[in-house]
Design an enzyme around this catalytic site. Structure first.
Site, PDB file in Angstrom:
ATOM      1  N   LYS A  51       0.936  -1.116  -0.035  1.00 38.26           N
ATOM      2  CA  LYS A  51       0.073   0.001  -0.051  1.00 38.26           C
ATOM      3  C   LYS A  51       0.807   1.271  -0.130  1.00 38.26           C
ATOM      4  O   LYS A  51       2.036   1.198   0.255  1.00 38.26           O
ATOM      5  CB  LYS A  51      -0.954   0.091   1.140  1.00 38.26           C
ATOM      6  CG  LYS A  51      -0.462  -0.081   2.450  1.00 38.26           C
ATOM      7  CD  LYS A  51       0.132   1.443   3.037  1.00 38.26           C
ATOM      8  CE  LYS A  51       0.755   1.380   4.581  1.00 38.26           C
ATOM      9  NZ  LYS A  51       1.563   2.543   4.935  1.00 38.26           N
ATOM     10  N   ASP A  61      -2.032  -1.533  10.330  1.00 35.49           N
ATOM     11  CA  ASP A  61      -2.207  -1.484   8.944  1.00 35.49           C
ATOM     12  C   ASP A  61      -2.991  -2.533   8.323  1.00 35.49           C
ATOM     13  O   ASP A  61      -3.229  -2.612   6.976  1.00 35.49           O
ATOM     14  CB  ASP A  61      -1.050  -1.197   8.211  1.00 35.49           C
ATOM     15  CG  ASP A  61      -0.453   0.029   8.525  1.00 35.49           C
ATOM     16  OD1 ASP A  61      -1.078   0.924   8.636  1.00 35.49           O
ATOM     17  OD2 ASP A  61       0.937   0.552   8.038  1.00 35.49           O
TER      18      ASP A  61
END
Ligand code: C5P
Length: 317
Positions: free
Chosen positions: A16, A140
């Site tokens: 990401k 995350d």
């Protein structure tokens, strides 16, 4: 008589970037309150995973970097316990996502295990339960249960999908610099004021209304990390000079990404960077949620029945 069935799959765990990242303040639990926009990108680790039911749990992880206490192994243990089953989990991880670069590689590997093991084991785990396990593993991790583009608030683990935008071409540069995340938070925390919080909230909100990833995007960590590693600030300037519409650090660094209007512009910018010493540059594209999910269905199609999310096992009992 046949023995227990060993089921396996090859997973792609995507990295990401943070298209925007604001740190508001320290919370009573020690974490920081965030406002961020996550986006999955094409850079990925590959995980070969196999599950064989049995009386005892054994988790084996092999990876090309020899990572101690791999988060993927912790994810496997957690999800097996939640399903109340035992067995052997074999994982071979080909790590391509650089570590300590703000790309969420370890978190993505862990989320991949949370999504795949129930399918291979023929069990169902509710999405809220998966989200709780993901958050326990790291701030995350929950994002990788969703993929695409999403707003993260709280620790970054409370997620709301944003519409996928057409993917411009991108570059990711990972300099040979290591940034410690807890240290970056500490340094940033010391500068935060309640006055700046309100401005950040409105400014972040307007970024999300625009869809994220635009000229006024910002990452609060740049102020503290660039102070220590001025070469990252120079890199950002060079990428903007080479025509990037946005160039920004991801997470707490040290990766810096740049978005371009066309592939040709991205290719020219890559050429203009020249030698990066210990660093590395990657051509990337943004991966939409639709594409993210279709990658998952493809990886698990032998073991899943229909296109539901999270993927459901065809062996459900
Ligand atoms: O959740 P995760 O294990 O990824 O967090 C690593 C470290 O980053 C935490 O120990 C904490 O120091 C910091 N952190 C934070 N606030 C967040 C996320 C992470 O302070 N929202």
């Amino acid at each position: 008589m046949s023995g227990p069935v060993r089921r396996r799959a090859r997973l792609r765990a995507l990295a990401k970037i943070n298209l925007d990242l604001r740190v508001l303040g320290k919370r009573p639990d020690g974490f920081h309150e965030l406002r961020t926009i996550f986006q999955t990108i094409s850079l990925a680790d590959t995980i070969d995973i196999a599950f064989t039911p049995g009386g005892k749990t054994a988790i084996e992880v092999e990876d090309n970097l020899g990572i101690p206490d791999n988060l993927a192994a912790r994810a496997a243990r957690l999800v097996l316990a939640a399903m109340r089953i035992a067995g052997r989990v074999e994982m071979r991880i080909d790590k391509r996502i650089p570590m300590g670069a703000g790309l969420g590689g370890g978190s993505s590997d862990a989320a991949a295990v949370l999504l795949a093991l129930p399918v291979l084991a023929g069990r169902e785990v509710d999405l809220p339960e998966l989200c709780a396990m993901a958050e326990q593993l790291g701030s995350d991790v929950p994002f990788f249960l969703l993929g695409g583009r999403a707003v993260g608030i709280g620790r970054g683990s409370e997620l709301f999908p944003l519409p996928d935008e057409p993917a411009p071409a991108g570059l990711l540069v990972v300099p040979g610099v290591h940034v410690s995340t807890p240290e970056a938070y500490r340094r940033l925390s010391a500068r935060l004021t309640s006055e700046s919080q309100q401005n950040k909230i409105f400014s972040f909100q307007s970024q999300t209304w625009r869809g994220g990833g635009r000229e006024r995007a910002c990452n609060d960590f740049e102020a503290v990390v660039f102070q220590q590693h001025s070469e990252l600030a120079v890199l950002k300037k060079r990428l903007i000079g080479a025509g990037a519409s946005v160039a920004m650090m991801t997470g707490s660094g040290s990766g810096v990404f740049a978005l371009f209007r066309t592939r040709e512009e991205a290719a020219l910018a890559l050429d203009s960077l020249g030698s990066l010493g210990k660093g590395k540059a990657y051509r990337i594209s943004l991966v939409s949620r639709r594409r993210y999910r279709s990658l998952w269905w493809r990886a698990l199609k032998e073991h899943t029945t229909e296109a539901t999310w999270p993927p459901q096992s065809r062996y459900l009992r």
